[in-house]
Design a protein around this motif. Structure first.
Motif, mmCIF file in Angstrom:
data_model
loop_
_atom_site.group_PDB
_atom_site.id
_atom_site.type_symbol
_atom_site.label_atom_id
_atom_site.label_comp_id
_atom_site.label_asym_id
_atom_site.label_seq_id
_atom_site.Cartn_x
_atom_site.Cartn_y
_atom_site.Cartn_z
ATOM 1 N N GLY A 55 26.939 -14.807 59.327
ATOM 2 C CA GLY A 55 27.887 -15.913 59.339
ATOM 3 C C GLY A 55 28.401 -16.258 57.953
ATOM 4 O O GLY A 55 29.606 -16.461 57.751
ATOM 5 N N ARG A 56 27.509 -16.329 56.960
ATOM 6 C CA ARG A 56 27.917 -16.717 55.610
ATOM 7 C C ARG A 56 28.834 -15.668 54.993
ATOM 8 O O ARG A 56 29.785 -15.998 54.282
ATOM 9 C CB ARG A 56 26.683 -16.962 54.744
ATOM 10 C CG ARG A 56 25.870 -18.158 55.204
ATOM 11 C CD ARG A 56 24.542 -18.333 54.467
ATOM 12 N NE ARG A 56 23.671 -19.254 55.203
ATOM 13 C CZ ARG A 56 22.471 -19.634 54.817
ATOM 14 N NH1 ARG A 56 21.961 -19.176 53.665
ATOM 15 N NH2 ARG A 56 21.746 -20.465 55.553
ATOM 16 N N LEU A 57 28.558 -14.398 55.283
ATOM 17 C CA LEU A 57 29.406 -13.330 54.755
ATOM 18 C C LEU A 57 30.775 -13.334 55.433
ATOM 19 O O LEU A 57 31.801 -13.076 54.782
ATOM 20 C CB LEU A 57 28.716 -11.980 54.938
ATOM 21 C CG LEU A 57 29.114 -10.870 53.958
ATOM 22 C CD1 LEU A 57 28.918 -11.310 52.518
ATOM 23 C CD2 LEU A 57 28.316 -9.601 54.242
ATOM 24 N N GLU A 58 30.815 -13.637 56.723
ATOM 25 C CA GLU A 58 32.100 -13.758 57.410
ATOM 26 C C GLU A 58 32.935 -14.877 56.790
ATOM 27 O O GLU A 58 34.145 -14.726 56.576
ATOM 28 C CB GLU A 58 31.879 -14.051 58.896
ATOM 29 C CG GLU A 58 31.464 -12.844 59.714
ATOM 30 C CD GLU A 58 31.253 -13.199 61.184
ATOM 31 O OE1 GLU A 58 31.386 -14.391 61.545
ATOM 32 O OE2 GLU A 58 30.952 -12.284 61.960
ATOM 33 N N GLY A 59 32.291 -16.004 56.508
ATOM 34 C CA GLY A 59 32.996 -17.110 55.877
ATOM 35 C C GLY A 59 33.513 -16.746 54.502
ATOM 36 O O GLY A 59 34.628 -17.140 54.113
ATOM 37 N N CYS A 60 32.721 -15.976 53.758
ATOM 38 C CA CYS A 60 33.131 -15.499 52.440
ATOM 39 C C CYS A 60 34.400 -14.653 52.552
ATOM 40 O O CYS A 60 35.374 -14.856 51.805
ATOM 41 C CB CYS A 60 31.991 -14.696 51.823
ATOM 42 S SG CYS A 60 32.416 -13.839 50.296
ATOM 43 N N ARG A 61 34.401 -13.730 53.490
ATOM 44 C CA ARG A 61 35.571 -12.856 53.671
ATOM 45 C C ARG A 61 36.802 -13.666 54.090
ATOM 46 O O ARG A 61 37.923 -13.375 53.651
ATOM 47 C CB ARG A 61 35.268 -11.776 54.714
ATOM 48 C CG ARG A 61 34.282 -10.718 54.237
ATOM 49 C CD ARG A 61 34.279 -9.514 55.178
ATOM 50 N NE ARG A 61 33.415 -8.449 54.684
ATOM 51 C CZ ARG A 61 32.153 -8.258 55.067
ATOM 52 N NH1 ARG A 61 31.629 -9.093 55.987
ATOM 53 N NH2 ARG A 61 31.432 -7.291 54.577
#
Length: 338
Positions: A197-203
């Motif tokens: 989830g956090r990496l998706e938000g980063c992208r």
């Protein structure tokens, strides 16, 4: 009750009416006062077990948690307890074993659920150390049950979880606002929901600025300070100064940010002048005491605990709930590392 009635000079029925706060009882204020005075003098307490058996209500919620010794435990329990008190409910806390790579001690967890059910709790909460899928004992289906910081692997029980994606997005948006476009990411275990989830938000945040995440700038640190140190070393040493070296690091938890601080300072770089750092979780023993203090995204444990009790109260009252899984915002906490 017979002793109270005798002492107050009233019938047992009158005592029963007063102690159960029966609204339509024809008991005068003077009689009520005598009964309550007798109760105080004699030290009488109602038998909660008998009352729960008779009414099928105990005014207790049970919470099974493996996090009673974790840094976040006080917040999640405080949020649940404060919300429960608003409706004059109380929490019974049953610890289960700390989760590891395999999972919690299933025998201890089963026993925790059974003990709470033996106390005739009206509903159950289950709180996990970290956001993940869980299997709860079948006995949890005997009363309304809500999961906190985890979700039912079988998809049957309602859950309250942090909005990891929005948290990752707000962290990277903060770095972008500060002028950083080359951002390294120190990841958790890449397969867990928080990392995904956090990496998706980063992208998403980068895409909103017309940028892409460079895969060479994403290195797992597996949630430890040592892992964060090694990942930061790898990212910083991969690029000479001025040749693609990132000007900011997004660490997906605060422990890894602590390790990254050491790697940055060993290379003669200053935070935030040469490189900005942002964390996630808001572990206050880390974030507030690093130098400079760490800007981070907070996991909303107190809010999740409160929302868990609100959801449980709706279920125990027979009211429908609006969503099977509810996500809680993860706020940005500004300090001095960006």
């Amino acid at each position: 009750m017979a002793d109270v009635a005798k002492y107050a000079g009233v019938s047992r029925t009158a005592v029963s009416f007063v102690l159960s706060n029966r609204e339509n009882a024809n008991v005068s204020q003077e009689t009520k006062h005598r009964i309550l005075e007798a109760v105080q003098t004699l030290g009488y307490r109602p038998n909660a077990g008998a009352r729960a058996l008779a009414s099928k209500r105990s005014d207790w919620y049970g919470i099974v948690t493996e996090i009673v010794t974790a840094p976040f435990a006080v917040d999640i329990i405080k949020g649940a307890q404060d919300q429960a008190w608003l409706s004059r409910r109380f929490l019974l806390i049953a610890p289960s074993d700390q989760a590891d790579a395999v999972g919690p001690n299933q025998g201890m967890e089963d026993a925790a659920f059974e003990k709470l059910l033996e106390q005739r709790v009206e509903g159950l909460l289950y709180a996990a150390t970290f956001h993940r899928a869980v299997h709860v004992p079948k006995s949890a289906n005997e009363v309304p049950t809500v999961l906190i910081n985890c979700f039912d692997a079988d998809g049957k029980l309602p859950s309250i979880v942090p909005d990891e994606r929005a948290g990752g997005r707000v962290a990277v948006e903060r770095l972008l606002q500060a002028g950083h476009s080359r951002i390294g990411v120190i990841n958790l275990d890449p397969n867990i929901p928080a990392a995904i989830g956090r990496l998706e938000g980063c992208r998403e945040a980068l895409a909103g600025a017309g940028l892409e995440l460079d895969p060479d700038l994403v290195v797992p640190g597996y949630a430890t300070a040592d892992g964060g140190y090694e990942a930061a070393c790898e990212i910083l040493d991969k690029f000479p100064a001025g040749a693609g070296r990132p000007t900011a690091l997004f660490c997906l938890n605060d422990r890894m940010a602590m390790g990254a601080y050491d790697a940055i300072k060993e290379r003669g770089l200053a935070i935030p002048q040469d490189i900005a750092v942002i964390g996630f979780d808001n572990q206050e023993l880390i974030a507030a005491y690093l130098r400079p203090k760490l800007t981070t995204v907070a996991l909303p444990f107190e809010e999740m605990g409160a929302l868990g009790v609100q959801t449980l109260a709706s279920l125990t009252a027979g009211q429908p709930i609006t969503a099977h899984q509810q996500m809680v915002d993860c706020p940005l906490l500004e300090r001095y590392s960006v």
